[in-house]
Design an enzyme around this catalytic site. Structure first.
Site, mmCIF file in Angstrom:
data_model
loop_
_atom_site.group_PDB
_atom_site.id
_atom_site.type_symbol
_atom_site.label_atom_id
_atom_site.label_comp_id
_atom_site.label_asym_id
_atom_site.label_seq_id
_atom_site.Cartn_x
_atom_site.Cartn_y
_atom_site.Cartn_z
ATOM 1 N N GLU A 1 0.802 -1.243 0.000
ATOM 2 C CA GLU A 1 0.000 0.000 0.000
ATOM 3 C C GLU A 1 0.823 1.276 0.000
ATOM 4 O OE1 GLU A 1 -2.919 -0.347 3.143
ATOM 5 O OE2 GLU A 1 -3.567 -2.316 2.424
ATOM 6 N N ASN B 1 2.028 -5.111 -3.206
ATOM 7 C CA ASN B 1 0.621 -5.402 -2.926
ATOM 8 C C ASN B 1 -0.150 -4.108 -2.650
ATOM 9 O OD1 ASN B 1 -1.430 -7.455 -2.312
ATOM 10 N ND2 ASN B 1 -1.280 -6.765 -0.173
ATOM 11 N N HIS C 1 -10.530 -5.784 -2.332
ATOM 12 C CA HIS C 1 -11.614 -5.572 -1.359
ATOM 13 C C HIS C 1 -12.722 -4.863 -2.137
ATOM 14 C CE1 HIS C 1 -9.182 -6.899 1.979
ATOM 15 N NE2 HIS C 1 -8.220 -6.057 1.639
ATOM 16 N N GLU D 1 -6.406 -10.418 -1.319
ATOM 17 C CA GLU D 1 -7.210 -10.173 -0.106
ATOM 18 C C GLU D 1 -8.694 -10.112 -0.460
ATOM 19 O OE1 GLU D 1 -5.729 -6.854 2.186
ATOM 20 O OE2 GLU D 1 -3.641 -7.363 1.770
ATOM 21 N N ASP E 1 -12.431 -9.961 -0.849
ATOM 22 C CA ASP E 1 -13.718 -10.028 -0.145
ATOM 23 C C ASP E 1 -14.648 -9.072 -0.866
ATOM 24 O OD1 ASP E 1 -12.721 -7.586 0.906
ATOM 25 O OD2 ASP E 1 -12.352 -8.428 2.889
#
Ligand code: 9MR
Length: 457
Positions: free
Chosen positions: A160, A202, A238, A265, A267
């Site tokens: 990030e 990432n 996400h 990640e 979701d």
């Protein structure tokens, strides 16, 4: 026989049997019928993973689903900087080691998350800046990647670091303020510490072609052109209630730079579209031959950081949701990664060419490889025993003026400036003829001109 060959052989036998029985059958070359996420992903040469909190491994519903459905794990929090180095120079690997053991016992690979990030830094690092922070950060990368060396499939080396909004530039942070080259310094240190791990950048909000993903794309292209060691890009994913139409195209443009891509990640907001979006993300990954795996950020809805979003594949009782079925079907319907994927020519030149070891003076020789940045360096020293082997060794270096050793691993240092000596520790002194061991040290100042000489006892 590898798994894919075994699968092909099984298909051939089935076809032969069907033809012998006079039946007609249609075969798509790729369809399969795995009944768990891990089996279906593995049949296509990929992994399917979940973020794990090790405290939940003793909950049987949780562990049963994890072990049945997933062949990759990542620590949701336990390998982050605040967890692994709570005090400067004092490392704690309890949670990470526990997860690695669980993975090894259950045939799972491990993603490492995350070596450097502006969040979840220990308090002592939050208060640091400049070269002190840079050195501490690189030391963290070196120590943690060394501890888990050989056990990590892919490391999120940097997490990030790009800004949201339309700038496409870096996010401001204490790490960014140490100089724009902090990311490449981290990747070089990670490569030196664990040459076998794939090294990933990432980030989130990169779910399509947008200013942020383009900023990252430009960094990866630059790294590849300059030989900075980067192997993969993680797309956190996400997601909300819709998926960008160019989600797959975005993965593909990164893959075309010569890096693997991974969904790291995943979701998705609950609601009518959740199952469709899970399916579409899985299909996108399957359609990109360099998309090597998918990780969902938790197991059951109640395990998720997103709380009432119910953002995962299993409900709180451990039942499979519609999203699960869509993911499984997409895995089964998708193409396999080609057996012999095109390999990119190696693009990682050693940052400084290894210095030629001088003739061994007493039955061993040593060579060094350096990762340097402005104001500091990490030296990895390879010790090779001569024909008589060693029962101990001692390596001398002379540091440039102004340089000093701040940390040493797998050896004991005497002195820190000028002429410095490194002796074996108890587990790496005894080497058979021609055997090799490595130790390392980090320094401030310049590492230029380090020429190690080795003496054996
Ligand atoms: O899921 C993690 C949650 O338990 C932590 O409290 C949080 C702290 O920042 O981090 C969450 O995981 C994040 C991940 O490490 C990086 N990408 C975003 C994830 C969700 O916030």
């Amino acid at each position: 026989m590898n798994h894919r060959r075994a699968l092909r052989a099984a298909v051939t036998i089935a076809v032969t049997g069907a033809l012998a029985a006079g039946m007609t059958m249609t075969l798509t070359s790729t369809a399969s019928a795995g009944t768990t996420l891990r089996a279906s992903a593995a049949e296509k040469g990929r992994y399917f993973g979940a973020a794990v909190a090790t405290g939940k491994l003793s909950t049987s519903v949780y562990a049963t689903i994890l072990n049945r459905e997933f062949n990759s794990v990542v620590a949701e929090n336990e390998m982050k900087w605040d967890a692994t180095e709570p005090q400067q120079g004092r490392f704690s690997y309890t949670g990470g080691d526990r997860l690695v053991s669980h993975a090894q016992a259950n045939g799972m690979s491990v993603r490492g998350h995350a070596l450097l990030w502006h969040q979840q830094q220990p308090g002592w690092a939050q208060g640091m800046s400049g070269s002190a922070l840079r050195n501490a950060a690189i030391n963290h990368v070196t120590q943690v990647a060394t501890h888990f060396r050989g056990k990590i499939h892919s490391w999120d080396v940097v997490n990030e670091a790009f800004a949201d909004g339309g700038s496409g530039g870096r996010r401001d942070s204490n790490l960014q303020r140490t100089g724009n080259d902090w990311i490449e310094a981290a990747f070089r240190a990670a490569r030196a510490a664990d040459p076998g791990a794939k090294l990933c950048y990432n980030d989130y909000n990169t779910d399509g072609i947008n200013a942020k993903s383009t900023g990252i794309y430009n960094m990866v292209r630059d790294f590849k052109s300059r030989g900075v060691p980067i192997d993969c890009v993680g797309f956190q994913s996400h997601l909300g209630t819709s998926l960008a139409s160019d989600y797959q195209a975005n993965l593909q443009r990164f893959a075309d730079l010569g890096v693997d891509v991974q969904i790291t990640e995943l979701d998705v907001m609950t609601g009518g579209n959740q199952a469709n979006i899970f399916g579409a993300v899985t299909r996108a990954c399957m359609n990109v031959s360099r998309c090597t795996g998918i990780t969902v950020w938790g197991v059951r809805d109640c395990d998720s950081w997103r709380g009432s979003d119910n953002a995962l594949l299993f409900d709180c009782n451990g039942n499979k949701k519609a999203a699960y079925t869509n993911v499984l079907n997409a895995l089964n319907a998708g193409p396999a990664i080609p057996t012999d994927p095109p390999t990119d020519p190696p693009t990682d030149p050693p940052t400084d060419p290894p210095t030629t070891p001088p003739p061994g003076t007493g039955g061993c020789s040593a060579s060094v490889s350096l990762n340097s940045w402005t104001g500091g360096f990490v030296a990895t020293v390879k010790v090779t025993a001569g024909s008589a082997g060693t029962s101990g060794w001692n390596v001398g270096v002379t540091l440039a003026s102004g340089a000093s050793v701040t940390n040493t691993w797998s050896a004991t240092a005497t002195g820190s400036t000028g002429a410095v000596r490194f002796a074996n520790v108890d587990y790496n002194g005894r080497l058979g003829a021609g055997q090799v061991t490595e130790f390392g040290f980090q320094g401030t100042g310049s590492g230029a001109g380090i020429t190690p000489t080795c003496t054996a006892s």
